[in-house]
Write a protein that holds these residues in place. Structure first.
Motif, PDB file in Angstrom:
ATOM      1  N   GLY A 160       0.825  -1.220   0.000  1.00 18.94           N
ATOM      2  CA  GLY A 160       0.000   0.000   0.000  1.00 18.94           C
ATOM      3  C   GLY A 160       0.851   1.258   0.000  1.00 18.94           C
ATOM      4  O   GLY A 160       0.635   2.177  -0.804  1.00 18.94           O
ATOM      5  N   ASP A 161       1.822   1.289   0.896  1.00 23.19           N
ATOM      6  CA  ASP A 161       2.645   2.495   1.003  1.00 23.19           C
ATOM      7  C   ASP A 161       3.590   2.628  -0.188  1.00 23.19           C
ATOM      8  O   ASP A 161       3.913   3.747  -0.614  1.00 23.19           O
ATOM      9  CB  ASP A 161       3.427   2.473   2.321  1.00 23.19           C
ATOM     10  N   LEU A 162       4.024   1.476  -0.738  1.00 17.86           N
ATOM     11  CA  LEU A 162       4.869   1.548  -1.940  1.00 17.86           C
ATOM     12  C   LEU A 162       4.097   2.191  -3.094  1.00 17.86           C
ATOM     13  O   LEU A 162       4.610   3.042  -3.818  1.00 17.86           O
ATOM     14  CB  LEU A 162       5.308   0.147  -2.368  1.00 17.86           C
ATOM     15  N   LEU A 197       3.883  14.098  -4.307  1.00 14.25           N
ATOM     16  CA  LEU A 197       3.722  14.603  -2.934  1.00 14.25           C
ATOM     17  C   LEU A 197       4.734  13.966  -1.989  1.00 14.25           C
ATOM     18  O   LEU A 197       5.000  14.482  -0.913  1.00 14.25           O
ATOM     19  CB  LEU A 197       2.310  14.305  -2.404  1.00 14.25           C
ATOM     20  N   SER A 198       5.276  12.813  -2.394  1.00 19.82           N
ATOM     21  CA  SER A 198       6.299  12.163  -1.565  1.00 19.82           C
ATOM     22  C   SER A 198       7.620  12.900  -1.693  1.00 19.82           C
ATOM     23  O   SER A 198       8.120  13.127  -2.802  1.00 19.82           O
ATOM     24  CB  SER A 198       6.482  10.704  -2.002  1.00 19.82           C
ATOM     25  N   ARG A 199       8.204  13.252  -0.539  1.00 19.95           N
ATOM     26  CA  ARG A 199       9.498  13.935  -0.549  1.00 19.95           C
ATOM     27  C   ARG A 199      10.581  13.000  -1.062  1.00 19.95           C
ATOM     28  O   ARG A 199      11.521  13.431  -1.715  1.00 19.95           O
ATOM     29  CB  ARG A 199       9.871  14.452   0.849  1.00 19.95           C
ATOM     30  N   ASN A 200      10.455  11.690  -0.756  1.00 22.38           N
ATOM     31  CA  ASN A 200      11.461  10.744  -1.231  1.00 22.38           C
ATOM     32  C   ASN A 200      11.405  10.592  -2.743  1.00 22.38           C
ATOM     33  O   ASN A 200      12.426  10.604  -3.426  1.00 22.38           O
ATOM     34  CB  ASN A 200      11.280   9.398  -0.527  1.00 22.38           C
ATOM     35  N   TYR A 201      10.184  10.417  -3.269  1.00 24.82           N
ATOM     36  CA  TYR A 201      10.011  10.314  -4.724  1.00 24.82           C
ATOM     37  C   TYR A 201      10.571  11.569  -5.401  1.00 24.82           C
ATOM     38  O   TYR A 201      11.306  11.505  -6.394  1.00 24.82           O
ATOM     39  CB  TYR A 201       8.525  10.132  -5.042  1.00 24.82           C
TER      40      TYR A 201
HETATM   41  O1  LIG Z   1       5.419   8.030   4.051  1.00 25.79           O
HETATM   42  C1  LIG Z   1       4.791   8.736   3.300  1.00 25.79           C
HETATM   43  C2  LIG Z   1       3.510   8.328   2.722  1.00 25.79           C
HETATM   44  O2  LIG Z   1       3.029   7.159   3.300  1.00 25.79           O
HETATM   45  C3  LIG Z   1       5.316  10.053   2.916  1.00 25.79           C
HETATM   46  O3  LIG Z   1       6.384   9.904   2.102  1.00 25.79           O
HETATM   47  P1  LIG Z   1       7.522  11.004   2.051  1.00 25.79           P
HETATM   48  O4  LIG Z   1       8.171  11.013   3.403  1.00 25.79           O
HETATM   49  O5  LIG Z   1       8.402  10.545   0.960  1.00 25.79           O
HETATM   50  O6  LIG Z   1       6.868  12.316   1.752  1.00 25.79           O
END
Ligand SMILES: O=C(CO)COP(=O)(O)O
Ligand SMILES: NC(=O)C1=CN([C@@H]2O[C@H](COP(=O)(O)OP(=O)(O)OC[C@H]3O[C@@H](n4cnc5c(N)ncnc54)[C@H](O)[C@@H]3O)[C@@H](O)[C@H]2O)C=CC1
Length: 332
Positions: free
Chosen positions: A244-246, A254-258
């Motif tokens: 789910g989180d993947l 919106l994901s900072r990692n992405y």
């Molecule tokens: O964990 C997250 C969504 O479940 C948020 O991801 P980021 O920390 O990459 O923004």
């Protein structure tokens, strides 16, 4: 209704605070930044970390005073950047009531020790396992702050305590499932950030869905193998906190990692990508910790290893993918 204190008023800490307030709890945010404390307490607004929410709920306040923040807490939620959790929580030792449950929203592995956040929090606060919970799932903060329907998983060795925390964060738009598999939640949340960095990098470099799906699937296999070696229940990896989180993190700007990965793929250096990051990209310091954990458990970590070469040695996206392919023909 409970008294809930959230330590750390970043994007997710604040959005989760709003969930707790919407669920009817009295919510106190603690933050190290005086301007954030003042914004939430006096204007019901966190213009620094969650500007999209114009008015935070009236049953949500803030303080910069540690003792005051936790004095009456039934539940304490920790939402601090993972690498700073130990130093921040040390200041709370002895202040948190002995009856309070403590839950972590953090998704990272401590780089200096290779420890998961459950280990760091319990160790630092001298907390028994039955009073600690991990909370993890596909929870992009902005969408939850916008009150879009979403779910998470609360994990605790004591399932009744997991239920207590799940109840405290249940609203008409937010649902929490429970599990005893704390290690699984911690490993999913931390390792998917490394996968999101790699997917983001591939997307930023211009590659499409096939490449992204390959990285996500190989990443899932890697995090499942490492998680199992650490003692997690493999079922957790197929659930909200795993697949789910993947799906959420590897598919969203919106994901900072992405986004961090995407910027690397577009040619920015690690320093440049760090400068423009909108909040903490936990996968960056966690990558080396995952490689070290892999060595400790004797589990191959080709994706984390390739990403560590990106982050530490500056290899290109093409080189990263070539490392991920490996050599020879192997079974899937
Ligand atoms: O964990 C997250 C969504 O479940 C948020 O991801 P980021 O920390 O990459 O923004
Ligand atoms: N933003 C999101 O969508 C989600 C984030 N998470 C996780 O939650 C955790 C927090 O994330 P965000 O709030 O989004 O991050 P953020 O980058 O918006 O905020 C980080 C917070 O850590 C605090 N902090 C850093 N160093 C500190 C120190 N020495 N002492 C006290 N506080 C310190 C900052 O003040 C800030 O409040 C991370 O581990 C993240 O992976 C989990 C799910 C969703």
């Amino acid at each position: 209704m409970a008294n809930v204190t959230v330590l750390g008023a970043g994007a997710w800490g604040t959005a989760f605070g709003q969930v707790l307030a919407d669920a009817g709890n009295n919510v106190t945010m603690w933050a190290i930044e005086p301007e954030i404390v003042e914004g939430i307490r006096d204007h019901h607004h966190n213009g620094v970390r969650l500007p999209s929410v114009e008015t935070l709920p009236s049953n949500m306040t803030a303080t910069g005073d540690r003792a005051e923040a936790v004095a009456n807490a039934d539940i304490v939620i920790v939402a601090i950047a993972a690498q700073f959790a130990r130093v921040a929580l040390t200041e709370f030792k002895g202040l948190i009531p002995e009856t309070a449950l403590v839950a972590s929203l953090m998704k990272g592995i401590e780089r200096t020790t290779g420890k998961r956040m459950d280990e760091v929090v319990m160790e630092t606060l001298d907390l028994p396992a039955e009073r600690f919970a991990a909370i993890s799932g596909p929870n992009l903060s902005k969408q939850i702050a916008d009150r879009e329907p979403a779910a998470t998983v609360v994990g605790c060795a004591n399932i009744d305590n997991a239920r207590t925390i799940a109840t405290a964060c249940t609203t008409d738009y937010f649902r929490a499932f429970v599990t005893r598999d704390v290690i699984g939640l911690e490993m999913c949340g931390s390792l998917k950030n490394v996968v999101a960095l790699a997917v983001g990098m591939a997307r930023g470099a211009g590659y499409g869905e096939n490449t992204a799906a390959m990285i996500e699937t190989r990443g899932l296999a890697e995090l499942t193998a490492l998680g199992e070696a650490a003692g997690a229940d493999p079922k957790t990896f197929a659930g909200l906190a795993g697949v789910g989180d993947l799906i959420a993190t590897c598919g969203s700007p919106l994901s900072r990692n992405y986004t961090f990965g995407s910027n690397l793929g577009k040619g920015l250096s690690v320093e440049e990508a760090t400068k423009v990051s909108n909040g903490v990209a936990e996968g960056v310091p966690t990558t080396d910790a995952v490689v070290a954990l892999g060595k400790q458990y004797g589990v191959p970590t080709p994706l984390a290893t390739a990403m560590s070469h990106v982050l530490d040695d500056g290899i290109s996206c093409a080189q990263m993918l070539s490392e991920l392919f490996g050599e020879g023909i192997t079974e899937e």
